[in-house]
Design an enzyme around this catalytic site. Structure first.
Site, short mmCIF file in Angstrom:
data_model
loop_
_atom_site.label_atom_id
_atom_site.label_comp_id
_atom_site.label_asym_id
_atom_site.label_seq_id
_atom_site.Cartn_x
_atom_site.Cartn_y
_atom_site.Cartn_z
N ASP A 226 -58.31 19.18 -4.04
CA ASP A 226 -57.14 20.06 -4.01
C ASP A 226 -57.18 21.04 -2.85
O ASP A 226 -56.24 21.80 -2.64
CB ASP A 226 -57.05 20.84 -5.34
CG ASP A 226 -55.72 21.54 -5.52
OD1 ASP A 226 -54.69 20.95 -5.18
OD2 ASP A 226 -55.71 22.69 -6.02
N SER A 286 -48.48 23.79 -5.86
CA SER A 286 -48.60 22.38 -6.25
C SER A 286 -47.82 22.11 -7.53
O SER A 286 -47.77 22.95 -8.44
CB SER A 286 -50.08 22.02 -6.49
OG SER A 286 -50.85 22.29 -5.34
N GLN A 338 -50.25 14.24 -3.82
CA GLN A 338 -49.82 15.52 -4.37
C GLN A 338 -48.40 15.83 -3.91
O GLN A 338 -48.05 15.60 -2.75
CB GLN A 338 -50.74 16.66 -3.95
CG GLN A 338 -50.46 17.99 -4.65
CD GLN A 338 -51.51 19.05 -4.36
OE1 GLN A 338 -51.37 19.78 -3.40
NE2 GLN A 338 -52.53 19.12 -5.20
#
Length: 360
Positions: A226, A286, A338
């Site tokens: 991430d 996100s 993502q």
């Protein structure tokens, strides 16, 4: 009522026999309350300026919780999650695991992370029994860019001194590198955003313990995946994303201005002067995150891994980024995706001082 209680149970002393990332991601089982229920053992990191907890921590802990409920010969191959609400680092998280399916070759788990009675994060992940694909199988994999091997950091690599002021307990390291044929300082941009790539080497600090085993390595990879992921969109579009306006940088204290310059250059954003007239990031968060683990037993997250990120699309205040993660020997370990909100400040936004903070 306002007491700061980031964990349900008082955290134990840090275990020096484990890597920092193992300590950071440690879970406490709550079997006394119910089956397949876990909570964070230690307070989770809230990055400065972020809307909530670092998403990679919740990604990693939900994976770790799910892994505890599957047989030892099953490994994760697919992980799909949604960020529902921003996590609060001052409140404990409860992880509820549901055993959706138990098969001979595959098993499925869902995990819901909850705070104050509300779901902040939900994931479905699938595990496969090792060797269930048969002795003969189709096989291929994308190669690691050859030019990346010319930029492998040394095993004894130390972070630049100016980074220590940002966070001295960061459980992983990053090393930025320039893409093959990428833009050099002072060069005019020629590539379109969808043709650009962002490269970096990453690894967990220290050595992941034998006790943690391959599952600890997988959780660490999930955590690292991430890092700067949706931020790829701001890089390829060269968006100004600091909390101070570019025109006010000259008025900063010299040491602060120098730190900002070094940080911007180290993160691959180039010289501060090149951002004159560029759009500013208004919001970046996100929305969802997926990881496909191709070679889970080959993951060694405490050794350098190479990541390549690119964005095939951005529009309507959102962007999509893909990421390939390789081991140093070129094995494709995982592919991640993502989508996130990437909104730029509108021209009249600065005039609306009384407007409430934006919500999704």
């Amino acid at each position: 009522m306002g007491e700061h209680r980031p964990t349900l149970v008082r955290p134990p002393p840090v275990d020096s026999s484990k890597a920092p990332i193992e300590n950071a991601l440690e879970l406490t089982e709550l079997s006394i309350i119910g089956p397949d229920l876990f909570t964070n053992t230690r307070e989770l990191w809230h990055p400065p300026g972020a809307r909530g907890i670092y998403g990679g921590a919740v990604i990693a802990q939900t994976l770790a919780a799910a892994q505890r409920t599957v047989p030892p010969d099953f490994v994760v191959h697919s992980y799909h999650c949604f960020f529902v609400l921003a996590g609060d680092s001052s409140v404990p998280i409860l992880y509820h695991v549901e055993r959706v399916r138990e098969g001979r070759s595959f098993c499925t788990r869902t995990v819901q992370a909850r705070q104050r009675g509300h779901a902040i994060f939900t994931v479905t992940c699938s595990f496969v029994r090792e060797g269930s694909g048969g002795a003969q199988a189709v096989s291929h994999a994308a190669p690691m860019p050859a030019a990346a091997l010319d930029q492998v950091p040394a095993d004894d690599y130390e972070d630049p001194a100016f980074l220590h002021a940002r966070r001295d307990d960061d459980p992983f390291q990053s090393f930025r590198c320039r893409t093959d044929g990428g833009q050099k300082k002072g060069e005019k941009e020629e590539k379109e955003p969808h043709d650009k790539r962002v490269w970096q080497w990453v690894r967990a600090r220290g050595r992941i313990s034998d006790e943690g085993g391959h599952r600890a390595h997988l959780s660490a990879l999930a955590y690292i995946s991430d890092s700067y992921f949706i931020g790829t969109v701001t890089r390829i579009h060269r968006l100004w994303r600091y909390p101070v306006r570019l025109e006010d940088v000259a008025a900063l204290e010299p040491d602060v201005r120098e730190h900002l310059r070094k940080l911007n250059d180290w993160e691959g954003f180039g010289e501060l002067e090149e951002y004159e007239g560029r759009p500013e990031v208004g919001m970046m968060v996100s929305l969802d995150h997926s990881i496909y683990f191709h070679n889970p037993k080959k993951v060694r997250a405490d050794e350098w891994m190479f990541t390549e990120m690119e964005s095939p699309w951005a529009g309507d205040g959102r962007g999509v980024v893909t990421q390939r993660i390789f081991s140093k020997d070129g094995t494709l370990l995982a592919t991640a995706f993502q989508e996130g909100v990437v909104r730029i400040k509108q021209k009249d936004q600065g005039e609306k001082k009384s407007e409430k903070k934006a919500k999704l």
